[in-house]
Every structure is written in structure tokens, then in C-alpha cells.
Design a protein around this motif. Structure first.
Motif, PDB file in Angstrom:
ATOM      1  N   ALA A 102     -13.984   5.490 -15.276  1.00 22.08           N
ATOM      2  CA  ALA A 102     -14.912   5.003 -14.250  1.00 22.08           C
ATOM      3  C   ALA A 102     -16.249   4.595 -14.867  1.00 22.08           C
ATOM      4  O   ALA A 102     -16.826   3.573 -14.488  1.00 22.08           O
ATOM      5  N   MET A 103     -16.717   5.360 -15.818  1.00 21.04           N
ATOM      6  CA  MET A 103     -17.976   5.050 -16.479  1.00 21.04           C
ATOM      7  C   MET A 103     -17.853   3.743 -17.264  1.00 21.04           C
ATOM      8  O   MET A 103     -18.739   2.872 -17.202  1.00 21.04           O
ATOM      9  N   VAL A 104     -16.760   3.588 -17.984  1.00 19.66           N
ATOM     10  CA  VAL A 104     -16.545   2.378 -18.776  1.00 19.66           C
ATOM     11  C   VAL A 104     -16.413   1.160 -17.860  1.00 19.66           C
ATOM     12  O   VAL A 104     -16.995   0.106 -18.124  1.00 19.66           O
ATOM     13  N   ALA A 105     -15.664   1.301 -16.772  1.00 19.61           N
ATOM     14  CA  ALA A 105     -15.500   0.189 -15.828  1.00 19.61           C
ATOM     15  C   ALA A 105     -16.842  -0.220 -15.220  1.00 19.61           C
ATOM     16  O   ALA A 105     -17.135  -1.412 -15.099  1.00 19.61           O
ATOM     17  N   ALA A 106     -17.662   0.750 -14.859  1.00 20.17           N
ATOM     18  CA  ALA A 106     -18.981   0.442 -14.304  1.00 20.17           C
ATOM     19  C   ALA A 106     -19.844  -0.286 -15.324  1.00 20.17           C
ATOM     20  O   ALA A 106     -20.548  -1.248 -14.990  1.00 20.17           O
ATOM     21  N   GLY A 107     -19.776   0.151 -16.557  1.00 17.51           N
ATOM     22  CA  GLY A 107     -20.541  -0.504 -17.613  1.00 17.51           C
ATOM     23  C   GLY A 107     -20.117  -1.949 -17.815  1.00 17.51           C
ATOM     24  O   GLY A 107     -20.954  -2.858 -17.886  1.00 17.51           O
ATOM     25  N   ARG A 128     -28.498  -2.275 -20.754  1.00 13.09           N
ATOM     26  CA  ARG A 128     -27.742  -1.350 -21.603  1.00 13.09           C
ATOM     27  C   ARG A 128     -28.224   0.080 -21.415  1.00 13.09           C
ATOM     28  O   ARG A 128     -29.366   0.319 -21.077  1.00 13.09           O
ATOM     29  N   GLY A 129     -27.322   1.015 -21.736  1.00 16.01           N
ATOM     30  CA  GLY A 129     -27.689   2.417 -21.791  1.00 16.01           C
ATOM     31  C   GLY A 129     -28.349   2.911 -20.517  1.00 16.01           C
ATOM     32  O   GLY A 129     -27.931   2.596 -19.407  1.00 16.01           O
ATOM     33  N   ALA A 130     -29.416   3.669 -20.677  1.00 15.74           N
ATOM     34  CA  ALA A 130     -30.111   4.280 -19.541  1.00 15.74           C
ATOM     35  C   ALA A 130     -30.664   3.242 -18.572  1.00 15.74           C
ATOM     36  O   ALA A 130     -30.797   3.516 -17.380  1.00 15.74           O
ATOM     37  N   ASP A 131     -30.943   2.029 -19.060  1.00 16.76           N
ATOM     38  CA  ASP A 131     -31.443   0.976 -18.173  1.00 16.76           C
ATOM     39  C   ASP A 131     -30.455   0.660 -17.059  1.00 16.76           C
ATOM     40  O   ASP A 131     -30.845   0.207 -15.982  1.00 16.76           O
ATOM     41  N   ALA A 132     -29.166   0.891 -17.299  1.00 13.83           N
ATOM     42  CA  ALA A 132     -28.138   0.602 -16.295  1.00 13.83           C
ATOM     43  C   ALA A 132     -28.342   1.446 -15.033  1.00 13.83           C
ATOM     44  O   ALA A 132     -27.944   1.036 -13.942  1.00 13.83           O
ATOM     45  N   GLU A 139     -23.708   4.128  -8.596  1.00 11.78           N
ATOM     46  CA  GLU A 139     -22.918   3.722  -7.431  1.00 11.78           C
ATOM     47  C   GLU A 139     -21.622   3.040  -7.867  1.00 11.78           C
ATOM     48  O   GLU A 139     -20.550   3.273  -7.295  1.00 11.78           O
ATOM     49  N   LEU A 140     -21.719   2.185  -8.884  1.00 16.26           N
ATOM     50  CA  LEU A 140     -20.526   1.523  -9.412  1.00 16.26           C
ATOM     51  C   LEU A 140     -19.559   2.546  -9.995  1.00 16.26           C
ATOM     52  O   LEU A 140     -18.345   2.476  -9.779  1.00 16.26           O
ATOM     53  N   ARG A 141     -20.091   3.502 -10.757  1.00 14.69           N
ATOM     54  CA  ARG A 141     -19.238   4.529 -11.359  1.00 14.69           C
ATOM     55  C   ARG A 141     -18.491   5.303 -10.279  1.00 14.69           C
ATOM     56  O   ARG A 141     -17.290   5.547 -10.378  1.00 14.69           O
ATOM     57  N   GLU A 142     -19.191   5.671  -9.212  1.00 16.70           N
ATOM     58  CA  GLU A 142     -18.552   6.401  -8.124  1.00 16.70           C
ATOM     59  C   GLU A 142     -17.480   5.555  -7.442  1.00 16.70           C
ATOM     60  O   GLU A 142     -16.401   6.059  -7.112  1.00 16.70           O
ATOM     61  N   ALA A 143     -17.766   4.280  -7.237  1.00  9.89           N
ATOM     62  CA  ALA A 143     -16.782   3.392  -6.589  1.00  9.89           C
ATOM     63  C   ALA A 143     -15.558   3.226  -7.481  1.00  9.89           C
ATOM     64  O   ALA A 143     -14.412   3.280  -6.985  1.00  9.89           O
ATOM     65  N   TYR A 144     -15.753   3.050  -8.780  1.00  9.91           N
ATOM     66  CA  TYR A 144     -14.607   2.935  -9.684  1.00  9.91           C
ATOM     67  C   TYR A 144     -13.836   4.246  -9.781  1.00  9.91           C
ATOM     68  O   TYR A 144     -12.613   4.239  -9.907  1.00  9.91           O
ATOM     69  N   ALA A 145     -14.519   5.364  -9.698  1.00  8.02           N
ATOM     70  CA  ALA A 145     -13.821   6.656  -9.723  1.00  8.02           C
ATOM     71  C   ALA A 145     -12.852   6.769  -8.553  1.00  8.02           C
ATOM     72  O   ALA A 145     -11.738   7.260  -8.696  1.00  8.02           O
ATOM     73  N   LYS A 146     -13.281   6.285  -7.386  1.00  7.77           N
ATOM     74  CA  LYS A 146     -12.399   6.301  -6.217  1.00  7.77           C
ATOM     75  C   LYS A 146     -11.228   5.362  -6.401  1.00  7.77           C
ATOM     76  O   LYS A 146     -10.079   5.718  -6.115  1.00  7.77           O
TER      77      LYS A 146
END
Length: 150
Positions: A102-107, A128-132, A139-146
Motif C-alpha cells: 500500500a505504501m509503495v502504491a501510494a508513492g 519525495r519522502g516526507a514531502d509526500a 489518504e492514498l496509502r489507506e485507500a490502497y490498503a483497502k
């Protein structure tokens, strides 16, 4: 598998995937050389002032259709297909260590949007990095996790 459509010819998208100057404007890393030829290289992860060199090996470079390289222990395969409207980009990012899907997909989602804007002539600057975190990463990470059920 991550798929995006671009309104540009495969050669234009290919250059963005391989040219160090263009990679530095949208990717999570910089490259010490053009990725358009096979062989060893270094990709440098960038997070603010922090830089982390990661060994990489370009395994396939068949312009403007297939680019495949290792990124540390991961494997990235970019496929470009010409469409009537431009190019379909397909990214297969094989993780060496599961659990970060999920983290990679959001990135990659954020990077692809920055790339789209760059190619369309409306650059927003690299994220990049923390700027994301300031650009909807969590929010993207959470959506991809679902979606990925992880």
C-alpha cells in the motif's frame, strides 16, 4: 500492477523513465546514469537533505517498450504500449519483502501524477519522502490498503 495513460508518444514517456534529468523531476530517486542501457548503476533515494544510494542493475532496456531494473532487492518492470491517445504505462513493482504494498502504491501514485503534469508542460516539482505527507500520501496509502486488502 500499476497502469496509467499518458497523452504522449512512447518515446516521450521512455525518456522520462530513463533520462536522469527527467527522473530527478518526478521519481523517488535520482540516477547516476541514463537507464536506457543494461548494466549496473546507482539510484539515490532522496528525502529532503537525506540521500541514500541503492545499487541497481538495468536488466532490460528495449526502447521505447520495456525497461526492467533492480532497485535494491526489488524489481521494477515498466512496459509502454502505444495507444490511439498516446501511451499506456504499466509498472510491475515486485517487492522483495512483502508488507509495504500500500505504501509503495501510494508513492507511485503520487509520482505518476507528478510525471503526468511534467509531460503535459505543467510541472509541479518533485514530491519525495516526507514531502509526500503534504500531498495526500496517507489518504492514498489507506485507500490502497483497502483495495489491496493488506
Amino acid at each position: 500492477m500499476f497502469v496509467r495513460e499518458f497523452r504522449h508518444a512512447p518515446a516521450v514517456v521512455w525518456a522520462a523513465l530513463t533520462d536522469p534529468g527527467q527522473l530527478d523531476q518526478w521519481a523517488p530517486f535520482t540516477a547516476v546514469r541514463d537507464l536506457g542501457s543494461v548494466g549496473e548503476t546507482t539510484l539515490t533515494m532522496v528525502d529532503g537533505a537525506e540521500r541514500t544510494d541503492v545499487p541497481a542493475v538495468v536488466r532490460r532496456a528495449e526502447a521505447p517498450a520495456v525497461l526492467e531494473y533492480s532497485w535494491g532487492d526489488d524489481l521494477l518492470r515498466w512496459e509502454l504500449e502505444e495507444t490511439t491517445g498516446g501511451t499506456r504505462l504499466i509498472l510491475r513493482h515486485t517487492l522483495a519483502h512483502p508488507g509495504m504494498e500500500a505504501m509503495v502504491a501510494a508513492g507511485w501514485h503520487l509520482c505518476a501524477e507528478v510525471l503526468r503534469r511534467l509531460l503535459d508542460g505543467r510541472p509541479v516539482g518533485v514530491i519525495r519522502g516526507a514531502d509526500a505527507m503534504d500531498h495526500g500520501f496517507e489518504e492514498l496509502r489507506e485507500a490502497y490498503a483497502k483495495v489491496l486488502a493488506v
